[in-house]
Motif scaffolding. Structure first.
Motif, PDB file in Angstrom:
ATOM      1  N   GLU A   1       0.827  -1.203   0.000  1.00  0.00           N
ATOM      2  CA  GLU A   1       0.000   0.000   0.000  1.00  0.00           C
ATOM      3  C   GLU A   1       0.863   1.256   0.000  1.00  0.00           C
ATOM      4  OE1 GLU A   1      -2.689  -0.689   3.280  1.00  0.00           O
ATOM      5  OE2 GLU A   1      -4.177  -1.576   1.934  1.00  0.00           O
ATOM      6  N   GLU A   2       1.948   1.250   0.782  1.00  0.00           N
ATOM      7  CA  GLU A   2       2.861   2.401   0.809  1.00  0.00           C
ATOM      8  C   GLU A   2       3.487   2.650  -0.561  1.00  0.00           C
ATOM      9  OE1 GLU A   2       5.794   2.284   3.901  1.00  0.00           O
ATOM     10  OE2 GLU A   2       4.275   1.870   5.437  1.00  0.00           O
ATOM     11  N   LEU A   3       3.645   1.592  -1.353  1.00  0.00           N
ATOM     12  CA  LEU A   3       4.245   1.719  -2.677  1.00  0.00           C
ATOM     13  C   LEU A   3       3.226   2.016  -3.771  1.00  0.00           C
ATOM     14  CD1 LEU A   3       6.811  -1.172  -2.343  1.00  0.00           C
ATOM     15  CD2 LEU A   3       7.313   1.277  -2.476  1.00  0.00           C
ATOM     16  N   GLY A   4       1.958   2.180  -3.380  1.00  0.00           N
ATOM     17  CA  GLY A   4       0.954   2.589  -4.351  1.00  0.00           C
ATOM     18  C   GLY A   4       0.028   1.506  -4.854  1.00  0.00           C
ATOM     19  N   PHE A   5       0.110   0.317  -4.297  1.00  0.00           N
ATOM     20  CA  PHE A   5      -0.794  -0.758  -4.686  1.00  0.00           C
ATOM     21  C   PHE A   5      -2.028  -0.737  -3.785  1.00  0.00           C
ATOM     22  CE2 PHE A   5       3.368  -2.330  -6.007  1.00  0.00           C
ATOM     23  CZ  PHE A   5       3.107  -2.821  -7.279  1.00  0.00           C
ATOM     24  N   GLU A   6      -3.130  -1.251  -4.292  1.00  0.00           N
ATOM     25  CA  GLU A   6      -4.306  -1.486  -3.478  1.00  0.00           C
ATOM     26  C   GLU A   6      -4.338  -2.982  -3.196  1.00  0.00           C
ATOM     27  OE1 GLU A   6      -9.117  -0.945  -3.850  1.00  0.00           O
ATOM     28  OE2 GLU A   6      -7.818   0.478  -4.876  1.00  0.00           O
ATOM     29  N   ILE A   7      -4.735  -3.364  -1.987  1.00  0.00           N
ATOM     30  CA  ILE A   7      -4.689  -4.768  -1.583  1.00  0.00           C
ATOM     31  C   ILE A   7      -6.094  -5.331  -1.444  1.00  0.00           C
ATOM     32  CG2 ILE A   7      -3.918  -6.395   0.202  1.00  0.00           C
ATOM     33  CD1 ILE A   7      -1.682  -4.940  -1.398  1.00  0.00           C
ATOM     34  N   ALA A   8      -6.313  -6.491  -2.048  1.00  0.00           N
ATOM     35  CA  ALA A   8      -7.517  -7.289  -1.815  1.00  0.00           C
ATOM     36  C   ALA A   8      -7.092  -8.381  -0.857  1.00  0.00           C
ATOM     37  CB  ALA A   8      -8.036  -7.878  -3.122  1.00  0.00           C
ATOM     38  N   GLY A   9      -7.668  -8.386   0.313  1.00  0.00           N
ATOM     39  CA  GLY A   9      -7.262  -9.321   1.348  1.00  0.00           C
ATOM     40  C   GLY A   9      -6.557  -8.569   2.459  1.00  0.00           C
ATOM     41  N   PRO A  10      -5.657  -9.213   3.123  1.00  0.00           N
ATOM     42  CA  PRO A  10      -5.146 -10.556   2.874  1.00  0.00           C
ATOM     43  C   PRO A  10      -6.182 -11.632   3.212  1.00  0.00           C
ATOM     44  CG  PRO A  10      -4.013  -9.553   4.762  1.00  0.00           C
ATOM     45  CD  PRO A  10      -4.949  -8.546   4.221  1.00  0.00           C
ATOM     46  N   PHE A  11      -6.222 -12.631   2.344  1.00  0.00           N
ATOM     47  CA  PHE A  11      -7.109 -13.768   2.523  1.00  0.00           C
ATOM     48  C   PHE A  11      -6.331 -14.896   3.187  1.00  0.00           C
ATOM     49  CE2 PHE A  11      -8.635 -11.500  -1.270  1.00  0.00           C
ATOM     50  CZ  PHE A  11      -9.916 -11.171  -0.831  1.00  0.00           C
ATOM     51  N   THR A  12      -6.919 -15.506   4.200  1.00  0.00           N
ATOM     52  CA  THR A  12      -6.230 -16.591   4.911  1.00  0.00           C
ATOM     53  C   THR A  12      -6.664 -17.969   4.429  1.00  0.00           C
ATOM     54  OG1 THR A  12      -7.860 -16.571   6.698  1.00  0.00           O
ATOM     55  CG2 THR A  12      -5.890 -15.187   6.976  1.00  0.00           C
ATOM     56  N   THR A  13      -7.709 -18.009   3.594  1.00  0.00           N
ATOM     57  CA  THR A  13      -8.150 -19.284   3.028  1.00  0.00           C
ATOM     58  C   THR A  13      -8.339 -19.139   1.521  1.00  0.00           C
ATOM     59  OG1 THR A  13     -10.531 -18.877   3.255  1.00  0.00           O
ATOM     60  CG2 THR A  13      -9.406 -19.885   5.158  1.00  0.00           C
ATOM     61  N   CYS A  14      -8.195 -20.252   0.843  1.00  0.00           N
ATOM     62  CA  CYS A  14      -8.436 -20.281  -0.597  1.00  0.00           C
ATOM     63  C   CYS A  14      -9.888 -19.920  -0.896  1.00  0.00           C
ATOM     64  CB  CYS A  14      -8.120 -21.660  -1.162  1.00  0.00           C
ATOM     65  SG  CYS A  14      -6.427 -22.198  -0.904  1.00  0.00           S
TER      66      CYS A  14
END
Length: 132
Positions: free
Chosen positions: A29-42
């Motif tokens: 996120e600090e580098l400019g990405f947006e995050i989906a998750g983090p997901f702990t299961t498949c």
């Protein structure tokens, strides 16, 4: 499927080790990405993926509910570049879906992992990384 049209590339993060997941999410996120998750299961990641298309993904090859073969296959079917960030070494008996993707063994510096992610995104058809 919702095509995400954000200014920032969205990275699906599937990691079941809480500290690793939070550190990666914060750094990305600090580098400019947006995050989906983090997901702990498949299952959680697959459910999200059914309605969205990320720019790329970082997967641990095995999460709390087992190996991520179906998730990896779904990402490949959608043309989403991904890399595996695992505590296990790549072996010859891995599922075919993992054979031709970048495989990074933990631990690795966040800077090196981000570099590998950027490389995977740039080399994907359509060049999914434009400005991060």
């Amino acid at each position: 499927m919702e095509k995400l049209d954000h200014a920032r590339p969205i990275i699906l993060l599937a990691e079941d080790e809480a500290i690793i997941a939070l550190e990666l999410a914060d750094a990305l996120e600090e580098l400019g990405f947006e995050i989906a998750g983090p997901f702990t299961t498949c299952a959680e990641a697959e459910l999200w993926l059914k309605a969205h298309q990320p720019s790329g993904a970082i997967l641990d090859n095995e999460l709390k509910d087992g190996p991520c073969e179906v998730l990896a296959g779904d990402l490949k079917a959608q043309g989403v570049p991904f890399l595996v960030y695992s505590g296990h070494r790549r072996t010859a008996d891995l599922a075919p879906v993992f054979q031709d993707v970048p495989w990074i063994v933990k631990p690795l510096s966040t800077a090196d992992l981000v570099s590998a992610l950027r490389s995977a995104l740039r080399s994907a058809p359509g060049g999914r990384l434009k400005h991060v």
